[in-house]
Design an enzyme around this catalytic site. Sequence first.
Site, PDB file in Angstrom:
ATOM      1  N   THR A   1       0.864  -1.177   0.000  1.00 22.94           N
ATOM      2  CA  THR A   1       0.000   0.000   0.000  1.00 22.94           C
ATOM      3  C   THR A   1       0.900   1.225   0.000  1.00 22.94           C
ATOM      4  O   THR A   1       2.067   1.158   0.397  1.00 22.94           O
ATOM      5  CB  THR A   1      -0.939   0.044   1.232  1.00 22.94           C
ATOM      6  OG1 THR A   1      -0.155  -0.062   2.429  1.00 22.94           O
ATOM      7  CG2 THR A   1      -1.972  -1.054   1.187  1.00 22.94           C
ATOM      8  N   ASP A   2       0.368   2.347  -0.429  1.00 21.46           N
ATOM      9  CA  ASP A   2       1.097   3.605  -0.442  1.00 21.46           C
ATOM     10  C   ASP A   2       0.899   4.335   0.882  1.00 21.46           C
ATOM     11  O   ASP A   2       0.085   3.942   1.719  1.00 21.46           O
ATOM     12  CB  ASP A   2       0.617   4.487  -1.595  1.00 21.46           C
ATOM     13  CG  ASP A   2       1.001   3.915  -2.957  1.00 21.46           C
ATOM     14  OD1 ASP A   2       2.064   3.281  -3.051  1.00 21.46           O
ATOM     15  OD2 ASP A   2       0.234   4.109  -3.917  1.00 21.46           O
ATOM     16  N   THR A   3       1.606   5.419   1.045  1.00 22.05           N
ATOM     17  CA  THR A   3       1.505   6.237   2.242  1.00 22.05           C
ATOM     18  C   THR A   3       0.054   6.630   2.517  1.00 22.05           C
ATOM     19  O   THR A   3      -0.645   7.091   1.621  1.00 22.05           O
ATOM     20  CB  THR A   3       2.363   7.504   2.089  1.00 22.05           C
ATOM     21  OG1 THR A   3       3.720   7.106   1.922  1.00 22.05           O
ATOM     22  CG2 THR A   3       2.239   8.419   3.297  1.00 22.05           C
TER      23      THR A   3
END
Length: 94
Positions: free
Chosen positions: A50-52
Amino acid sequence: MRYFFEITYDGAKYNGWQNQANALGVQQVVEETLSKLLREKISIVGSGRTDTGVHCIQQFFHADIQPEIKRQELLQRLNSFLSPKTSRFVTCFP
């Protein structure tokens, strides 16, 4: 023995899933928690990323753990290290 885990988390305080040299990722928190509880260095392999700031309702990862563990007890102990509002280990199976 290889164990598979399911985790859910609120990504607001994390810089994504993967370990990063200059930021806190979910993977780092999980590895540190497992290592502390099992008193040995544990590395995990996630099924995705997942991204930030991205939340996750179902992420899987695996870890090779020796010796055999009591799964429900381990899940309870893992969850006691995490804020129930931000992260929760759901299940664990060999």
